[in-house]
Design a protein around this motif. Sequence first.
Motif, PDB file in Angstrom:
ATOM      1  N   ARG A 388       0.825  -1.249   0.172  1.00  0.00           N
ATOM      2  CA  ARG A 388       0.114   0.177  -0.237  1.00  0.00           C
ATOM      3  C   ARG A 388       0.972   1.190  -0.030  1.00  0.00           C
ATOM      4  O   ARG A 388       0.487   2.299  -0.607  1.00  0.00           O
ATOM      5  N   LEU A 389       2.072   1.279   0.778  1.00  0.00           N
ATOM      6  CA  LEU A 389       2.881   2.406   0.649  1.00  0.00           C
ATOM      7  C   LEU A 389       3.924   2.435  -0.237  1.00  0.00           C
ATOM      8  O   LEU A 389       4.994   2.994  -0.333  1.00  0.00           O
ATOM      9  N   VAL A 411       8.098   2.675   6.318  1.00  0.00           N
ATOM     10  CA  VAL A 411       7.937   1.199   7.076  1.00  0.00           C
ATOM     11  C   VAL A 411       7.299   1.883   8.474  1.00  0.00           C
ATOM     12  O   VAL A 411       6.464   0.982   9.135  1.00  0.00           O
ATOM     13  N   LEU A 412       7.964   2.816   9.082  1.00  0.00           N
ATOM     14  CA  LEU A 412       7.393   3.206  10.219  1.00  0.00           C
ATOM     15  C   LEU A 412       5.848   3.765  10.317  1.00  0.00           C
ATOM     16  O   LEU A 412       5.294   3.428  11.125  1.00  0.00           O
ATOM     17  N   LEU A 413       5.571   4.238   9.123  1.00  0.00           N
ATOM     18  CA  LEU A 413       3.994   4.863   8.933  1.00  0.00           C
ATOM     19  C   LEU A 413       3.340   3.456   8.894  1.00  0.00           C
ATOM     20  O   LEU A 413       2.366   3.160   9.695  1.00  0.00           O
ATOM     21  N   ALA A 414       3.882   2.277   8.343  1.00  0.00           N
ATOM     22  CA  ALA A 414       3.082   1.089   8.390  1.00  0.00           C
ATOM     23  C   ALA A 414       3.219   0.391   9.715  1.00  0.00           C
ATOM     24  O   ALA A 414       2.083  -0.044  10.184  1.00  0.00           O
ATOM     25  N   ARG A 415       4.081   0.614  10.518  1.00  0.00           N
ATOM     26  CA  ARG A 415       4.006   0.353  11.851  1.00  0.00           C
ATOM     27  C   ARG A 415       2.751   0.549  12.443  1.00  0.00           C
ATOM     28  O   ARG A 415       2.162   0.092  13.371  1.00  0.00           O
ATOM     29  N   LYS A 438       4.182  10.748  -1.274  1.00  0.00           N
ATOM     30  CA  LYS A 438       3.446  12.019  -0.706  1.00  0.00           C
ATOM     31  C   LYS A 438       1.953  11.861  -0.877  1.00  0.00           C
ATOM     32  O   LYS A 438       1.228  11.616   0.041  1.00  0.00           O
ATOM     33  N   PHE A 439       1.514  11.779  -2.062  1.00  0.00           N
ATOM     34  CA  PHE A 439       0.372  11.803  -2.404  1.00  0.00           C
ATOM     35  C   PHE A 439      -0.301  10.434  -2.007  1.00  0.00           C
ATOM     36  O   PHE A 439      -1.376  10.573  -1.429  1.00  0.00           O
ATOM     37  N   ILE A 444      -3.857   8.042   2.245  1.00  0.00           N
ATOM     38  CA  ILE A 444      -4.059   7.048   3.250  1.00  0.00           C
ATOM     39  C   ILE A 444      -4.758   7.934   4.671  1.00  0.00           C
ATOM     40  O   ILE A 444      -5.588   7.516   5.325  1.00  0.00           O
ATOM     41  N   MET A 445      -4.075   9.172   4.944  1.00  0.00           N
ATOM     42  CA  MET A 445      -4.402   9.829   5.758  1.00  0.00           C
ATOM     43  C   MET A 445      -6.128  10.168   5.655  1.00  0.00           C
ATOM     44  O   MET A 445      -6.846  10.127   6.525  1.00  0.00           O
TER      45      MET A 445
END
Lengths: 505, 353
Positions: A388-389, A411-415, A438-439, A444-445
């Motif tokens: 997804r990311l 990866v940290l966002l995935a966490r 970024k987009f 995702i936000m």
Amino acid sequence: MSAAVASETPRLTVTGVSKSFPGVMALQDVTFTVRPGTVHALCGENGAGKSTLMKIINGIYSPDTGEMRIDDEPVRVRNPIEARAKGIAMISQELNYVPDMTIAESFFIGRLPTRFGKVDWAHMRREARRLLAEEGLDYSVNRKLGSLTVSEIQTLEILRAVYHDADVLIMDEPTSAIAHREVASLFAKIRRLRAEGKAIIYISHKMDEVFELADDVTVLRDGTVVSSQPASEIGPETVIAQMVGRDLDHQSYPKEHAEIGDTVLEARGLSNSQLFEDISLSVRKGEIVGLAGLIGAGRSEVVRAIFGLETLDAGEIEVDGQAVRLRSPKAAIDQGVVMLSEDRRLVGIIPQMSIKQNATLASLRKVIRGGFTRRREEETIAKEYFDRLSVKAPSSETRISSLSGGNQQKVLLARWLIAEPKVLLLDEPTRGIDVGAKFEIYKIMTQLARQGRGILMISSELPELIGMCDRIYVMAAGRLTAELTPDQYSQETILTHAMNDSEVV
Amino acid sequence: MLARLKALDTGRYSIFLILGAVVVVASFLSENFMTTNNVTNVLRQVAVITILAYGAMTLIIAGMIDLSAGAVMAFAGVVSVIVYKDTSSMLLAILAGIVVGVACNLVNAFLVATLRTPAFIVTLGMMMIARGAVLQLTQGQNVLQLGDFVVLGQGSLGPIPLPTLFLVIITVIVWYLMSQTRYGRSLYAVGGNEEAARAAGIAVERVKYQAFIVNGVLVGFAGVIFMARVNAGLPNAGVGYELQAITAPIIGGTSFSGGIGTTAGTLAGALIVGVLGNIMNLTGVGSYVQQIVMGVIIAVAVAYDVWSKRGKRKTVILKNDGEADGQPPASGEAPVPAGSGTASGRQGKGVSP
Ligand SMILES: Nc1ncnc2c1ncn2[C@@H]1O[C@H](COP(=O)(O)OP(=O)(O)OP(=O)(O)O)[C@@H](O)[C@H]1O
Ligand SMILES: [Mg+2]
């Protein structure tokens, strides 16, 4: 314009540089020329090989093939100390500092001034004080780096590199962590250096910066040079298209309407005698709330305190209407509150672990169940979010430390996505992330908001706050100075309130 | 092709290759080496050190260290022996040994995790305290005539010596804890980057307590087996064992800076040390020389650990393909310019008056 200033011999040339890491061809036959008295921008997606190329120039990596010339003389640079001796200085993308070092020491580390064979501490402190004063910064030079925020440290790094004046100055995403005012002064500094005939290599994911500063632009994609030409002959759209290898049309923010529900996070009167005072804010379900301010305003500290990483002298926090005490990140996470830190190196990644293990670290309950580690499930969960990311890595077993900066951030966002929180505190979430990704993060936000989660986002990029937020709080000098609704949004308004510290003091 | 194979496999399995090589060489050096008798003997002898090594590994992976292991082992073993002589209960005796081991380590944990004192200093203190305690308890006298207690160290189940059997069971348990549980995963995270682990919701203090408790159980039990094997309660036993216990994991690939290490590697490391000691005995190498050899091995193993990490920078600096780049990717330490760590420490003192 600066072509007139530039002489014919390039300041720096690298020819035919290739570099591979296990499983990755990071650079392939790269040729790159920087003229003296110019700013040369280097653009490319996360993992394109920008930092790798710069590390080769700075002697941190040695290339598999290829050579390098300075002023048309062949040179070999085997480590950063040799690079410095040859007039190359680099501000690296990942902040690398010793928290116990003082500001004065950090300026002179590696070349301590000596007097009669003794380190001349007095001289050092005097010089450091002078540098800070010129910059209009008023902290004591004896302060430890550990007590500063990421953006303050970044500013100091820049000061230091400029101070030990180099002929070739490499800046790897220098503005990813600093705020508006500092960016302006950095640009002024870069222009001055260019006028003095220095060569500056500038890496950034921000197209407006690139086109404001650059004389030449080189685009890297998957380790090869796609184009290299004067900035005047190319526009941002072309650069972006060359970076991603296809046309990309998303100039606007993917903000969608989300149903705003009850208050999910409420903070009242938060104070920490050292850092901030009387902060009250709230986030509702489905809402994206911004927190704006200059560096040193205390934004990160407030968010860290909500997450249990700083102590609170006073104040109350409610999650879903229940009073809670979040004394540690664990308590916060148990309540569904998570935080993406601005300092991914110090409080983000576990460098020895794979990207998969880093991603599941905050959700161990999901992958270690019934007394055993469910490796296949762990793989599936991590993989889903990496896809997804669009995390770029050879496999999910890859050590996180070998990823490019932007990919580590993903990866940290995935966490935190895996942890399925109620509230996300995002401190500079798109820091170091390329345009395309970024987009994706904005999308995702938006999606998270639509699922009824609340988001509190710190960002130093005002367009991002304006484009994504339902409400924006502004902080100055440790206090809230404004709460703005979309009809009040403008860069000027936000900045006015952000610089409004006189009234508070 | 060969280079590629090497690159892929040796990194992870080199320690087992070395163990294999040591065994092969040993069997050529002495024909007595490969006899059933000798092999059983080696396996019996390595049990105590290996059990201690698992404790040391646990703590090192979590970014800590235990210098008190040897002394606490003696304390626990002697208490166990005394309890056995008083009660004639094997179970109570074993429990008593474990309780002593855990109690000492809880004190360590309190000072390290709760009061944030460096583990090096704390466990150095505990080393003296435990040694003093056991000497005081016995007035420096050995406790003799243990009766049936010796079975725990000298007995066998069929052809398998009991200590070896215990070692196998403990190996499985330690492997399970390290690789299958949340505790294990958290341990690696804490040792890898404590601040990041905390911010990912790991209860860092609790993990440290758990690590010390595991270490305490292992050290206490090692003490029981040790005393049973020598058929005496020796208050002076285990001097220097804490360092031998550290050797095995380090040889076996555990990183001194935390976050990296495996149970299997530690077992292999312990077996290498055990086989080396055994073959030196068999070939009549004097005990003084043996000490020198062991010292060299420790130094080399630690130096290799440090080098391989800095080496990664070296690695990429070497021009040729093959060897150099075959190594695993450079880890976190995006190379720091000039002497950062230690140097700054010193400067720190210089600046603050
Ligand atoms: N030390 C390393 N070991 C293994 N692979 C590496 C290492 N350093 C970089 N790479 C890989 O090389 C590629 C290029 O990485 P690099 O850091 O140069 O990207 P970048 O263009 O700077 O990206 P970003 O914008 O995210 O900073 C990536 O695929 C990365 O995973
Ligand atoms: Mg980079």
